[in-house]
Design an enzyme around this catalytic site. Structure first.
Site, mmCIF file in Angstrom:
data_model
loop_
_atom_site.group_PDB
_atom_site.id
_atom_site.type_symbol
_atom_site.label_atom_id
_atom_site.label_comp_id
_atom_site.label_asym_id
_atom_site.label_seq_id
_atom_site.Cartn_x
_atom_site.Cartn_y
_atom_site.Cartn_z
ATOM 1 N N GLN B 467 100.725 66.956 53.373
ATOM 2 C CA GLN B 467 101.006 68.527 53.053
ATOM 3 C C GLN B 467 101.268 69.293 54.457
ATOM 4 O O GLN B 467 100.969 70.454 54.612
ATOM 5 C CB GLN B 467 99.710 69.279 52.415
ATOM 6 C CG GLN B 467 99.571 69.233 51.068
ATOM 7 C CD GLN B 467 98.876 67.815 50.620
ATOM 8 O OE1 GLN B 467 99.359 67.105 50.090
ATOM 9 N NE2 GLN B 467 97.577 67.845 51.195
ATOM 10 N N HIS B 468 101.840 68.431 55.375
ATOM 11 C CA HIS B 468 102.183 69.089 56.786
ATOM 12 C C HIS B 468 103.674 69.127 56.531
ATOM 13 O O HIS B 468 104.529 68.206 57.157
ATOM 14 C CB HIS B 468 101.745 68.197 57.861
ATOM 15 C CG HIS B 468 100.270 68.070 57.875
ATOM 16 N ND1 HIS B 468 99.681 66.947 58.401
ATOM 17 C CD2 HIS B 468 99.231 68.723 57.185
ATOM 18 C CE1 HIS B 468 98.573 67.136 58.399
ATOM 19 N NE2 HIS B 468 98.037 68.043 57.886
ATOM 20 N N ILE B 469 104.130 70.162 56.076
ATOM 21 C CA ILE B 469 105.746 70.262 55.727
ATOM 22 C C ILE B 469 106.498 70.788 56.805
ATOM 23 O O ILE B 469 106.552 72.119 57.285
ATOM 24 C CB ILE B 469 105.838 71.254 54.581
ATOM 25 C CG1 ILE B 469 104.807 70.833 53.523
ATOM 26 C CG2 ILE B 469 107.300 70.987 53.976
ATOM 27 C CD1 ILE B 469 104.769 71.933 52.313
#
Lengths: 173, 543, 471
Positions: B467-469
């Site tokens: 979830q490190h976009i």
């Protein structure tokens, strides 16, 4: 079995009281030998008795909270109305074939038994506190699910505080 | 439709970045409006939902999506909100509600190391940032003082000033790992936004071991606190406002934001300056949705780079049983890691990575495994205690290079509001895969040093999404290859700024929130000076 | 005639010698005053800590002893004075006698009376030796601060300080503490500290209508606005008779005694500023004394406050039931689970080491009066070094606090204790209003005035009529 948490009921005055019996009366010698600590437990009826007996076999040497047992049983029945019959059949199977709890699932899976899901459902109910699957799954117990109880001398369930800041530095006793 | 309040600053998204930026504007005396697609929520509700959840390992289960502003859900079934065109799915989880996704993070708050800003010049891969570590340093400090961050000293990111507090106390299990891995590996206390003492009135960590999905006591900083602080500073926060389009005038200045309320009634908000801070997927989505005759490819997209260069930190891992009782689950979920592979000449050949040791309780996981194996009776308790006491897990956090073919586009499927869903195009390339392969050596060595048995590697070819976009709104000096400049101002629109992890042009090896926040603080400082709003305070971290 | 024999020279020498001697004595005195015995100052510092002077005279975040803190009383705010050695704004010009008169007699150097918010009725017990040490500390151990805090302005008739003369005549016992020869040294030390410097009675002894401590009900408990100071007599059920001496010491030194209770609100401040700095031998003396204070029982207390409750939970009523969106509909069990159980645990058992306390076997839930429970839920507990139970005032409505409070009392505490929504509202506002005291006092003054006018009129009429008869 611990009965200190028995849900308050006035069984003596309710109909069907004649079905109430001791667990020992519905078990054969074999299954009784698996769960000697449970034999004096009284149960509401033979269906719940079968559930409690299979629960005690699957959960191992535990004191089973009778109030929780009732709630899990009700949830399992609500999830699948055939559950009481299947629990009876499973108990009969264990009785007649003298199946060891450690082999039970393998036997059922290998034989593609229609009862293969029953021990899993009972295990999930007691160990995880969860009944049902997919969108129908429901949490019936968390803090008193057996997996929390089994490690409760060392761990608190997630979201519950371990202790004051820094208390986790020490080696667990 | 009538205009709503016209504010000086309109911020889209009330996550940690959007709320913090909005707060800075309000503190400088401007009128500020935040439009948040999702609803308000309280910490108490989230805690209650988690404990009542039938899927405790599904960290999204306490965050049910709002029907008028859905976010991706994968269990018990996928809600198909985020469409995956492949070849590899990008199964990000994010939260559309007031406070955003950091309600449920592990609070890693690392800075980049200085070389992360120049991997093209140094290693011939990726791109260089349009500024360097030293430019960002004061804003890193400001972000850390805002959140309450601490960590081990000397982990590769130079500091002018100390952390605002001492590092979080090290759990016994992590101490044993650290002691046994020396000298082969230096295990360090993570840099996290987690209190080691009362900070801002919020208590110190009490070891709830549930950082993800929720810290029940706010010992960990999160976007909900940022949103609260923004409102206290005078920001007007409008929840349940799903912004579906940004309008512009004939000069290309953004003029208004249009949003749907839950009844799909459209509202219009005018503003002087717009900041899109709706996370690395929803922000490019909004820009693409705002296509017009003048801007047929969407806003800020003359470069065709909006949504491209989608990155994350994929993970693979090793689970094994140590030869001594350690009992993971006592203390915070993510206390320690190894950082020696974050940088080095090898970056020319394969991805760098951090190695994270988890401290997440093994109990539910081991229970599920034992039930699946049909372990019942006495044996269950024995094996559960054994696993709970001995099982360890180490994972990598791999860098992904920017690749324009990895992108967010608009799907031809629409969400319940009739707005085109976001669609991902993604794969794991050789650079990252080789980093994964190299990390296996470290996994094995670590297991060996811990007397490990029963080694279980994560499935080959499967990379967990963290979830490190990043990357989808990349900053850069060249307008033909980037979406915004070094101040995160869109090249194409003088009053449109972008904030969040999407602007980061490379992702390094550290969880992206601290980077995203520091960059946004630098942007906010610049905006206030540019637009001459009130008194522009120096960043609290400057010398 | 013999006097004439003194010649001028002898006279001059004698005078000179006397002057020199006087000068020497004065300079020694001044020297001694400017460089007093460091040990005396330290002793004074310790006594000032035991007396907790800073509790009122140091504003939070302000300079030590510089005053300014507004002490809330039912009749209005009394603002603590600057007692640093500042000559212009403090007590720098006070002599030892003036200092003693203020501390032990409630009389300022300018002759004005102090209000008994300054607990001089307790400090009257301080011995001369200790007053000297305190004086040395305040003159030489405290930094002078040249700033005058605001003056106290109480409503009529309480602003007439002269009335304190009558009050003192009625209620001030000016005698310093005298040892009881039939008791141990330790007991006497405990009595001296408890009744004197530590002025426990100032909070824990109920007061009469004229706001004087009722000596017949020593330490039997009293209301303090939104909080109350409990009964700490030796009664087993109502007081601390069932506490061990060690329990009491831990409570005073650490702010909590495991499986007994913890200090919160005003008592937490006492622990922070005073008791945790007191030598353990002195704490033991206080504990020993407390356990001999005449027992006073409230018959609604049927067992010691810390013996209520057991591990239990009602979570079966909420597990598997969807979380209602309207939090005002949340049951006590649900509120407990979402806001309290994280630290206090599902069954109220607290953390392994008791650092996050259990809620059963806890005086916080053991009393019929639930005011302190409500205040703890609203304000939390904050003690040094870093004890931080957050307050929930901004997160919970009055209704939720009442629902939660009743769950806590039923589940873990004394089921006779109840919490109402009205009570929570009042507590948030700082407790019941003391306005009625002002009206009563003004009414009484009005009646007295009218009576006096009436009497004077009757006298005047009689004089007039007797004059007429005489005429």
């Amino acid at each position: 079995m611990s009965d200190q948490n028995t849900a308050p009921q006035n069984e003596a005055n309710s109909p069907g009281v004649t079905r109430r019996c001791l667990l020992a009366s519905i078990l054969t010698t074999y299954t009784a030998s698996l769960i000697p600590w449970a034999l004096a437990q009284s149960v509401d009826d033979r269906d719940q008795g079968a559930f409690l007996a299979v629960s005690a076999i699957i959960a191992g040497r535990q004191t089973l909270d009778t109030h929780l047992a009732k709630r899990l049983y009700d949830a399992l029945v609500a999830d699948d109305k055939n559950f009481p019959a299947m629990a009876q059949q499973l108990l009969t199977l264990i009785n007649t074939r003298k199946i060891d709890p450690l082999h039970l699932q393998r036997v059922l899976d290998t034989e593609k038994s229609p009862l293969a899901g029953v021990p899993r459902a009972i295990a999930a109910a007691w160990f995880l506190g969860i009944v049902g699957s997919g969108a129908k799954a429901r949490c019936v117990a968390y803090e008193i699910a057996l997996n929390a109880v089994i490690v409760s001398d060392v761990l608190k369930p997630p979201t519950y505080a371990y202790g004051v800041y820094g208390s986790w530095i020490a080696k667990p006793l | 439709m009538p205009d709503l309040v016209a504010a000086d600053f309109v911020v889209i998204g009330s996550g940690i970045v959007g709320s913090t930026v909005a707060r800075k504007f309000a503190q400088a005396g401007a009128s500020v409006l935040i439009l948040e697609a999702g609803p308000r929520v309280t910490r108490a509700e989230i805690v209650a939902r988690f404990r009542n959840s039938p899927r405790r390992s599904d960290w999204m289960s306490p965050y049910p999506p709002a029907p008028w502003a859905p976010h991706p859900i994968y269990q018990p079934e996928s809600n198909n909100y985020l469409v995956h065109a492949g070849p590899y799915p990008y199964e990000a989880e994010y939260i559309r509600q007031v406070g955003g996704t950091t309600w449920h993070w592990a609070a890693h708050a690392w800075r980049n190391v200085p070389n992360d800003f120049r991997i093209k010049s140094l290693y011939g891969v990726g791109v260089d940032w349009p500024f360097g570590y030293d430019d960002l340093e004061p804003y890193y400090q400001e972000a850390e003082e805002l959140m309450g961050v601490s960590g081990a000293p000397n982990t590769g990111s130079p500091r002018e000033k100390p952390f605002p507090m001492e590092p979080v106390a090290e759990p016994y299990a992590m101490r044993r790992i650290r002691e046994r891995l020396v000298p082969a590996y230096e295990v360090v206390t993570n840099t996290t936004a987690r209190n080691s003492r009362t900070y801002d009135g919020r208590p110190a960590c009490c070891g709830n071991n549930s950082c993800q999905p929720i810290c029940p006591i706010d010992a960990q900083y999160h976007g909900g606190l940022a949103a609260q602080a923004a409102e206290t500073a005078g920001v007007k926060l409008v929840p349940n406002a799903n912004v579906y389009r940004l309008d512009h005038d004939e000069r290309g200045r953004v003029s208004a934001a249009l949003y749907y309320d839950p009844d799909k009634v459209s509202h219009r908000v005018a503003g002087k300056v717009f900041v899109v801070a709706a996370n690395g997927i929803e922000s490019p989505r909004l820009l693409l949705l705002s296509a017009s005759d003048k801007f047929p490819r969407g806003l800020a997209n003359s470069s065709d780079m909006v949504g491209r260069n989608l990155m994350d930190h994929p993970s693979t891992s090793l689970t094994f049983d140590a030869d001594e009782d350690l009992w993971l689950g006592r203390g915070p979920q993510s206390p320690s890691s190894i950082g020696i592979m974050r940088d080095g000449p090898f970056r020319a050949e394969h991805a760098p990575y951090r190695l994270d040791f988890t401290n997440i309780s093994r109990v539910d996981g081991a229970t599920n495994a034992l039930i699946a194996q049909g372990v019942y009776g006495d044996e269950f308790a024995r094996r559960l205690r054994y696993s709970a006491a001995r099982e360890l897990n180490v994972k990598n956090v791999l860098e992904v290079l920017p690749d324009p073919d990895h992108r967010i586009t608009l799907s031809d499927q629409s969400d319940p509001m009739g707005i085109p869903k976001p669609e991902t195009h993604y794969s794991i390339d050789d650079y990252t895969r080789k980093g994964h392969e190299r990390s296996q050596q470290d996994f094995r060595r670590i297991a060996e040093l811990m007397g490990g048995s029963n080694l279980r590697f994560s499935k080959e070819g499967v990379y967990a999404n963290n979830q490190h976009i990043c990357g989808t709104l990349s900053m850069g000096s060249d307008p033909s290859t980037s979406v915004c400049d070094q101040w995160a101002r869109a090249h194409d629109h003088e009053n449109l700024y972008l904030a969040g992890t999407g602007v980061l042009p490379t992702c390094g090896t550290c969880n992206s929130t601290e980077n995203g926040l520091a960059v946004a603080l630098r942007t906010a400082h610049h905006i206030l000076a540019e637009h001459k709003v009130g008194r522009v305070p120096a960043p609290s971290g400057s010398g | 005639m013999t006097i004439m024999r003194f010649n001028v020279r002898t006279w001059r020498c004698t005078v000179g010698a006397i002057v020199l001697a006087a000068a020497a004595w004065v300079s020694v005195g001044v020297f001694a005053a400017e460089n007093p015995d460091a040990a005396l100052i330290e002793r004074g510092r310790y006594l000032a800590t035991a007396g907790d002077c800073g509790a009122c005279h140091t504003e939070p975040g302000g300079k030590p002893m510089a005053g300014g803190l507004a002490v809330a009383t039912p009749i209005g705010s009394i603002i603590a004075t600057n007692i640093t050695p500042s000559k212009t704004d403090g007590i720098g010009h006070y002599s030892l006698e003036e200092f003693s008169a203020a501390v032990r007699g409630g009389i300022r150097a300018d002759g004005q009376r102090l209000y008994p918010a300054m607990p001089y009725t307790s400090y009257a017990k301080i011995t001369d030796v200790d007053v000297k040490a305190l004086y040395a500390y305040f003159m030489h151990g405290v930094e002078a601060v040249d700033h005058k805090p605001a003056e106290t302005q109480l409503p009529f008739p309480f602003n007439i300080r002269l009335s304190m003369r009558a009050w003192n005549w009625l209620f001030l016992d000016p005698r310093p503490y005298a040892n009881d020869p039939g008791k141990s040294v330790e007991w006497n030390r405990g009595a001296y500290l408890t009744l004197g410097l530590a002025h426990c009675g100032a909070c824990h002894t109920p007061r009469n209508i004229l706001m004087a401590e009722q000596n017949s009900r020593l330490l039997a408990g009293a209301d303090l606005g939104a909080w109350f100071a409990p009964n700490i007599t030796s009664d087993d059920n109502s007081g601390v008779g069932a506490w061990s001496v060690d329990n009491l010491i831990h409570y005073m030194r650490d702010g909590h005694a495991r499986a007994v209770g913890q200090a919160a609100g005003p008592m937490a401040e006492v622990v922070d500023h005073s008791l945790r700095h007191i030598q353990e031998a002195d704490l033991r003396a206080i504990a020993v004394f407390l356990k001999t204070v005449p027992a006073i029982r409230d018959n609604t207390d049927i067992k010691p406050a810390f013996m209520w409750g057991a591990a239990s939970d009602a979570f079966s009523t909420i597990r598997g039931v969807a979380v209602p969106t309207d939090r005002d509909q949340w049951s006590g069990a649900r509120l407990y689970e979402a806001y309290c159980a994280t630290c206090h645990q599902a069954q109220g058992q607290g953390s392994f080491d008791g650092g996050l306390p259990s809620l059963f076997h806890n005086t916080a839930l053991g009393r019929v009066d639930t005011s302190n429970l409500v205040m703890t839920v609203l304000d939390g507990i904050h003690r040094k070094p870093d004890v931080n139970m957050p307050g929930f005032a901004s997160e919970l409505t009055d209704r939720q606090v009442a629902t939660l409070g009743n769950y806590l009392m039923q589940q873990f505490g004394n089921p006779a204790g109840k919490v109402t929504v009205e009570q929570v509202k009042t507590s948030r506002a700082g407790g019941p209003s003391g306005m009625w005291m002002i009206w009563v006092a003004q009414l009484i003054m009005g009646i007295v005035l009218l009576a006096m006018i009436g009497i004077l009129y009757v006298i005047w009429r009689r004089v007039v009529s007797s004059d007429k008869r005489a005429a």
